[in-house]
Design an enzyme around this catalytic site. Structure first.
Site, PDB file in Angstrom:
ATOM      1  N   ARG A 106      47.884  28.265  46.132  1.00  0.00           N
ATOM      2  CA  ARG A 106      49.443  27.972  45.388  1.00  0.00           C
ATOM      3  C   ARG A 106      49.181  27.041  44.356  1.00  0.00           C
ATOM      4  O   ARG A 106      48.934  27.616  43.013  1.00  0.00           O
ATOM      5  CB  ARG A 106      50.973  27.538  45.958  1.00  0.00           C
ATOM      6  CG  ARG A 106      51.826  27.176  44.876  1.00  0.00           C
ATOM      7  CD  ARG A 106      53.018  27.039  46.627  1.00  0.00           C
ATOM      8  NE  ARG A 106      53.335  27.827  46.832  1.00  0.00           N
ATOM      9  CZ  ARG A 106      54.811  28.254  46.628  1.00  0.00           C
ATOM     10  NH1 ARG A 106      54.876  28.110  45.388  1.00  0.00           N
ATOM     11  NH2 ARG A 106      54.443  29.284  47.782  1.00  0.00           N
ATOM     12  N   TYR A 214      45.559  32.989  56.249  1.00  0.00           N
ATOM     13  CA  TYR A 214      44.498  33.644  55.826  1.00  0.00           C
ATOM     14  C   TYR A 214      43.519  32.570  54.264  1.00  0.00           C
ATOM     15  O   TYR A 214      43.542  31.591  54.944  1.00  0.00           O
ATOM     16  CB  TYR A 214      44.899  34.548  54.279  1.00  0.00           C
ATOM     17  CG  TYR A 214      46.249  34.451  53.569  1.00  0.00           C
ATOM     18  CD1 TYR A 214      46.716  33.429  52.793  1.00  0.00           C
ATOM     19  CD2 TYR A 214      47.369  34.260  54.453  1.00  0.00           C
ATOM     20  CE1 TYR A 214      47.046  32.691  52.224  1.00  0.00           C
ATOM     21  CE2 TYR A 214      48.858  34.046  53.249  1.00  0.00           C
ATOM     22  CZ  TYR A 214      48.543  33.449  53.039  1.00  0.00           C
ATOM     23  OH  TYR A 214      50.097  32.156  52.278  1.00  0.00           O
ATOM     24  N   ASP A 292      64.062  31.346  43.656  1.00  0.00           N
ATOM     25  CA  ASP A 292      64.369  30.361  45.213  1.00  0.00           C
ATOM     26  C   ASP A 292      65.945  30.075  44.685  1.00  0.00           C
ATOM     27  O   ASP A 292      66.231  29.484  45.625  1.00  0.00           O
ATOM     28  CB  ASP A 292      63.830  29.406  45.716  1.00  0.00           C
ATOM     29  CG  ASP A 292      62.738  29.770  45.904  1.00  0.00           C
ATOM     30  OD1 ASP A 292      62.582  30.759  46.588  1.00  0.00           O
ATOM     31  OD2 ASP A 292      61.656  28.770  46.698  1.00  0.00           O
TER      32      ASP A 292
END
Length: 396
Positions: A106, A214, A292
């Site tokens: 991120r 991942y 969001d």
């Protein structure tokens, strides 16, 4: 009053909005509440519907450099490790959808968006500006900040997340509902990951929880996110630290590779899973919401960041087409994005429930359950309509 858009929130959605607007020649200012603009150490997935947009904004080379194109994407059984391929999320995704499916740190994505915005407008991002009020004026919009400053513009976008101050001013803040799960997350160096797991993105499912893992950051780091059922939770923050011992206890009986990965997390963080009511109306006057702040979703489809990026591009395209009729631009933006984001939110919650089933307790019944619910045709039904969407091509 200045002919510019004010963006409240300097996360991925806010910066993507700023970049999409600047890319189309529209002025923008971003106001972020924290004084030091950094993203926490967590991972995310960029599916084809997101990567194609970021590529169109000039970020292809950086994303391909720092993102990881997983060799495979697999569904795994929690205790035995038995694997089933998920074809549309591995190395063939670019051939299938015209854009790759990548896993990213991120912080890497945040940094490249921030740098790209500053390259186009050096002073576009202001930090240490906690928004306390927004309102429509006779000639545009006004934002007020805790530090006593104000900003004016022609439109305002609240991209300030699940605790959105802009949404609070527009609609009030609905009380989120705790749904009985908590998440654990952590990042570890790739050399401490069991060899079998290193080049693979995987989703592990069980009766009471699930794990997604991942590689990120050129494959040098490995991202772990686990979910377990908890009847009660006490806070709505996703930066609360826990202990390795706590995390291991929550994944008792899981495959040794999972437990090994947990044991190498430097600091595991935990947060509760909350259902936020999707806002039925995003906009008032020349103020709207994005990401969001208006359609928070669980991470089960990996679409939180991708939906915010889609929002950003559609918003910028509507502004480009309809300016200076700002309210018409916002009306088109909302009408185009609401149905899609609601469907993705609903499907994300459905996927969350699908990953937890008592049939998964026993390897024999698990095989039947997975064969029935994760047949390739069903997986395609879940994902194709998401990945094929191109926010640059929808009619505005």
């Amino acid at each position: 009053m200045d002919s510019k858009t004010l963006v409240i929130g300097g996360g991925i959605g806010g910066l993507a909005t700023a970049l999409a607007l600047l890319h189309r020649g529209h002025d923008v200012e971003v106001y972020e509440r924290v004084p030091d603009l950094q993203e926490i150490g967590a991972g995310l997935t960029l599916s084809p519907n997101g990567t194609r947009l970021l590529f169109s904004l000039g970020l292809e080379s950086q994303i391909r450099e720092l993102g990881v194109l997983s060799r495979d994407r697999e569904l795994r059984l929690w205790n035995t490790g038995q694997a089933w391929p998920l074809q549309n999320q591995g190395s063939t995704s670019e051939l299938r959808y015209g854009a790759p499916y990548l896993t990213m740190h991120r912080g890497d994505l945040h940094t490249m968006l921030l740098d790209a915005v500053k390259e186009r407008k050096a002073d576009a991002v202001r930090t240490g500006y906690r928004c306390v009020d927004v309102f429509n004026s006779s000639s545009g919009v006004v934002a007020k900040f805790e530090n006593g400053m104000t900003a004016t513009g022609q439109m305002l976008v609240g991209a300030d997340g699940i605790h959105s101050a802009v949404r609070e001013q527009l609609h009030g803040t609905p009380k989120p509902q705790y749904v009985g799960n908590i998440f654990w997350r952590g990042m570890i160096p790739i050399e401490k990951v069991p060899e079998r797991e290193r080049g693979v993105a995987s989703s592990w499912i069980s009766p009471q929880g699930n794990v997604t893992m991942y590689p990120v950051h050129k494959g040098e780091l490995f991202n772990f996110v686990g979910t377990v059922k908890k009847p009660n939770w006490h806070t709505n923050s996703w930066t609360e630290s826990g202990s390795i011992e706590e995390c291991l206890a929550d994944f008792e009986g899981w495959h040794p590779n999972i437990r090994s990965i947990i044991s190498h997390i430097e600091t595991p963080y935990k947060w509760g899973s909350y259902l936020y009511e999707t806002e039925k109306s995003w906009s008032k006057g020349r103020i709207t919401l994005l990401g969001d702040s208006c359609h928070a979703m669980p991470p089960s489809l990996g679409q939180g960041a991708n939906m915010a990026i889609e929002d950003a591009v559609v918003f910028a395209r509507c502004v480009e087409k309809y300016a200076p009729d700002w309210e018409l631009a916002l009306g088109w933006y909302e009408s185009l994005r609401q149905p899609r984001t609601k469907k993705v939110v609903d499907q994300s919650w459905a996927q969350s429930k699908r990953r937890h089933n008592e049939a998964l307790a026993n390897p024999n019944t698990a095989v039947d359950y997975i064969s029935q619910h994760w047949a390739p045709s069903k997986v395609g039904d879940w994902y194709d309509w998401i990945y094929e969407y191109d926010a640059n091509a929808v009619h505005v």
